[in-house]
Design a protein around this motif. Sequence first.
Motif, PDB file in Angstrom:
ATOM      1  N   MET A   1     -26.157  -4.373  39.143  1.00 37.85           N
ATOM      2  CA  MET A   1     -27.585  -4.451  39.409  1.00 37.85           C
ATOM      3  C   MET A   1     -27.858  -4.287  40.906  1.00 37.85           C
ATOM      4  O   MET A   1     -27.063  -4.728  41.737  1.00 37.85           O
ATOM      5  CB  MET A   1     -28.167  -5.781  38.937  1.00 37.85           C
ATOM      6  N   ASP A   2     -28.983  -3.673  41.218  1.00 34.12           N
ATOM      7  CA  ASP A   2     -29.407  -3.481  42.598  1.00 34.12           C
ATOM      8  C   ASP A   2     -30.238  -4.700  43.020  1.00 34.12           C
ATOM      9  O   ASP A   2     -31.348  -4.907  42.523  1.00 34.12           O
ATOM     10  CB  ASP A   2     -30.230  -2.197  42.703  1.00 34.12           C
ATOM     11  N   ILE A   3     -29.689  -5.508  43.936  1.00 32.53           N
ATOM     12  CA  ILE A   3     -30.378  -6.733  44.368  1.00 32.53           C
ATOM     13  C   ILE A   3     -31.721  -6.409  45.001  1.00 32.53           C
ATOM     14  O   ILE A   3     -32.715  -7.121  44.786  1.00 32.53           O
ATOM     15  CB  ILE A   3     -29.497  -7.523  45.364  1.00 32.53           C
ATOM     16  N   LEU A   4     -31.790  -5.330  45.768  1.00 35.50           N
ATOM     17  CA  LEU A   4     -33.042  -4.955  46.423  1.00 35.50           C
ATOM     18  C   LEU A   4     -34.115  -4.627  45.382  1.00 35.50           C
ATOM     19  O   LEU A   4     -35.288  -5.006  45.549  1.00 35.50           O
ATOM     20  CB  LEU A   4     -32.819  -3.754  47.345  1.00 35.50           C
ATOM     21  N   ASP A   5     -33.729  -3.959  44.306  1.00 38.77           N
ATOM     22  CA  ASP A   5     -34.682  -3.655  43.233  1.00 38.77           C
ATOM     23  C   ASP A   5     -35.180  -4.937  42.565  1.00 38.77           C
ATOM     24  O   ASP A   5     -36.352  -5.027  42.169  1.00 38.77           O
ATOM     25  CB  ASP A   5     -34.039  -2.744  42.182  1.00 38.77           C
ATOM     26  N   LEU A   6     -34.304  -5.923  42.427  1.00 42.64           N
ATOM     27  CA  LEU A   6     -34.710  -7.204  41.824  1.00 42.64           C
ATOM     28  C   LEU A   6     -35.709  -7.933  42.721  1.00 42.64           C
ATOM     29  O   LEU A   6     -36.658  -8.554  42.227  1.00 42.64           O
ATOM     30  CB  LEU A   6     -33.486  -8.078  41.573  1.00 42.64           C
ATOM     31  N   ILE A   7     -35.499  -7.853  44.027  1.00 40.14           N
ATOM     32  CA  ILE A   7     -36.441  -8.472  44.967  1.00 40.14           C
ATOM     33  C   ILE A   7     -37.799  -7.776  44.891  1.00 40.14           C
ATOM     34  O   ILE A   7     -38.848  -8.420  44.883  1.00 40.14           O
ATOM     35  CB  ILE A   7     -35.886  -8.413  46.406  1.00 40.14           C
ATOM     36  N   LYS A   8     -37.772  -6.450  44.816  1.00 44.59           N
ATOM     37  CA  LYS A   8     -39.012  -5.689  44.685  1.00 44.59           C
ATOM     38  C   LYS A   8     -39.726  -6.034  43.374  1.00 44.59           C
ATOM     39  O   LYS A   8     -40.942  -6.156  43.338  1.00 44.59           O
ATOM     40  CB  LYS A   8     -38.717  -4.186  44.738  1.00 44.59           C
ATOM     41  N   SER A   9     -38.948  -6.198  42.316  1.00 43.64           N
ATOM     42  CA  SER A   9     -39.526  -6.563  41.022  1.00 43.64           C
ATOM     43  C   SER A   9     -40.189  -7.933  41.095  1.00 43.64           C
ATOM     44  O   SER A   9     -41.277  -8.146  40.537  1.00 43.64           O
ATOM     45  CB  SER A   9     -38.435  -6.569  39.951  1.00 43.64           C
ATOM     46  N   ALA A  10     -39.550  -8.871  41.801  1.00 41.70           N
ATOM     47  CA  ALA A  10     -40.129 -10.206  41.962  1.00 41.70           C
ATOM     48  C   ALA A  10     -41.444 -10.128  42.730  1.00 41.70           C
ATOM     49  O   ALA A  10     -42.421 -10.815  42.397  1.00 41.70           O
ATOM     50  CB  ALA A  10     -39.141 -11.116  42.683  1.00 41.70           C
ATOM     51  N   PHE A  11     -41.489  -9.287  43.742  1.00 42.79           N
ATOM     52  CA  PHE A  11     -42.727  -9.121  44.520  1.00 42.79           C
ATOM     53  C   PHE A  11     -43.835  -8.536  43.655  1.00 42.79           C
ATOM     54  O   PHE A  11     -44.984  -8.988  43.696  1.00 42.79           O
ATOM     55  CB  PHE A  11     -42.465  -8.215  45.724  1.00 42.79           C
ATOM     56  N   LEU A  12     -43.500  -7.536  42.841  1.00 41.98           N
ATOM     57  CA  LEU A  12     -44.485  -6.938  41.941  1.00 41.98           C
ATOM     58  C   LEU A  12     -44.966  -7.957  40.914  1.00 41.98           C
ATOM     59  O   LEU A  12     -46.148  -7.981  40.550  1.00 41.98           O
ATOM     60  CB  LEU A  12     -43.883  -5.716  41.244  1.00 41.98           C
ATOM     61  N   GLY A  13     -44.061  -8.799  40.427  1.00 41.63           N
ATOM     62  CA  GLY A  13     -44.450  -9.855  39.500  1.00 41.63           C
ATOM     63  C   GLY A  13     -45.407 -10.835  40.153  1.00 41.63           C
ATOM     64  O   GLY A  13     -46.355 -11.315  39.515  1.00 41.63           O
ATOM     65  N   LEU A  14     -45.187 -11.121  41.425  1.00 43.86           N
ATOM     66  CA  LEU A  14     -46.075 -12.010  42.175  1.00 43.86           C
ATOM     67  C   LEU A  14     -47.471 -11.414  42.286  1.00 43.86           C
ATOM     68  O   LEU A  14     -48.479 -12.082  42.032  1.00 43.86           O
ATOM     69  CB  LEU A  14     -45.494 -12.254  43.569  1.00 43.86           C
ATOM     70  N   VAL A  15     -47.534 -10.129  42.646  1.00 47.56           N
ATOM     71  CA  VAL A  15     -48.828  -9.447  42.776  1.00 47.56           C
ATOM     72  C   VAL A  15     -49.542  -9.396  41.425  1.00 47.56           C
ATOM     73  O   VAL A  15     -50.740  -9.680  41.326  1.00 47.56           O
ATOM     74  CB  VAL A  15     -48.635  -8.023  43.336  1.00 47.56           C
ATOM     75  N   GLU A  16     -48.804  -9.063  40.375  1.00 48.46           N
ATOM     76  CA  GLU A  16     -49.390  -8.983  39.035  1.00 48.46           C
ATOM     77  C   GLU A  16     -49.913 -10.334  38.584  1.00 48.46           C
ATOM     78  O   GLU A  16     -51.029 -10.449  38.056  1.00 48.46           O
ATOM     79  CB  GLU A  16     -48.341  -8.473  38.049  1.00 48.46           C
TER      80      GLU A  16
END
Length: 317
Positions: free
Chosen positions: A1-16
């Motif tokens: 898994m790409d850790i950076l992609d997971l961090i970006k996903s968490a940020f998008l989840g926060l915005v959503e």
Amino acid sequence: MDILDLIKSAFLGLVEGITEWLPISSTGHMILVEEFVKMNVSEEFWNMFLVVIQLGAILSVVVLYFHDLNPFSPSKGAEGRRATWTLWGKIILGCIPAAVIGLPLNDFMDEHFYNGYVVAVALVVYGIAFIIIENWRAHKRSERALEVQMQAPKHGRHFAGAAPVAQPADDDTDFGRITRIEDISWKTAFGIGCFQVLSLVPGTSRSGSTIIGGLLLGTTRSVAAKFTFYLAIPVMFGASLLKVVKFLLGGAAMGANEWGIMIVGLVVAFVTSLLAIRWLTGFVRRHDFKVFGWYRIVLGVLVLAFFLFIGPSLGLA
């Protein structure tokens, strides 16, 4: 898994999780975030992810209002179960306009209207609408309070110890003839559902359009917000299911990285939504929606500025 992609996903989840429930357009925020947050995924997965991440947000509504929405709750008697089924009937009725009009136009709207310019205009237009509607409601509150004052017995105004005369309500007082979710009629539920159709235009905000509909049709801010949460359940579940089916029927598949991105985004959106909904329900009891109107106007101007000037100069838009 790409850790950076997971961090970006968490940020998008926060915005959503924050923007889905506040009437400020999750699309307007996501369209800006997309310009800066890029993941190592296919375009098909990205388009599906932006919709399916809403499942995390909608699950928070199910958890928070499970008792109210569960007709099989053991603490409910026959009358309570009947009232819950009636509420579900009104929710489904309110979703019919969006389903009938939205499903055939879904792909067309994504292709022709999902862009920064449309989002910016919708943000500004409905921001102005919130301010105008709340000013109108404040005027109606003052008129109502003045009527009560004028109807008070004249002799009672001249004696010490007489009951205080009602004063005009301030702008922060929740106001409306429909003060409970149970008092929403079938006609009003359908009317609010018709306003939900407006959210087909990106930047309008699904919660914003239904809250505006509720306010215009006579609900308090609290009732308008709560019914908006309820309407989201079938609408967002349906939209997410449709995107997943299209994704899978297109022959796409998800690897470990995609599954990780999806799970992280859903969990963060769920937790953030719990907090956002609790905050909003408390806020609207004491304050009006004008602050969101001004926020939308400012965001709309920023979105327009980005796509006209800032983005091109940075090579982003």
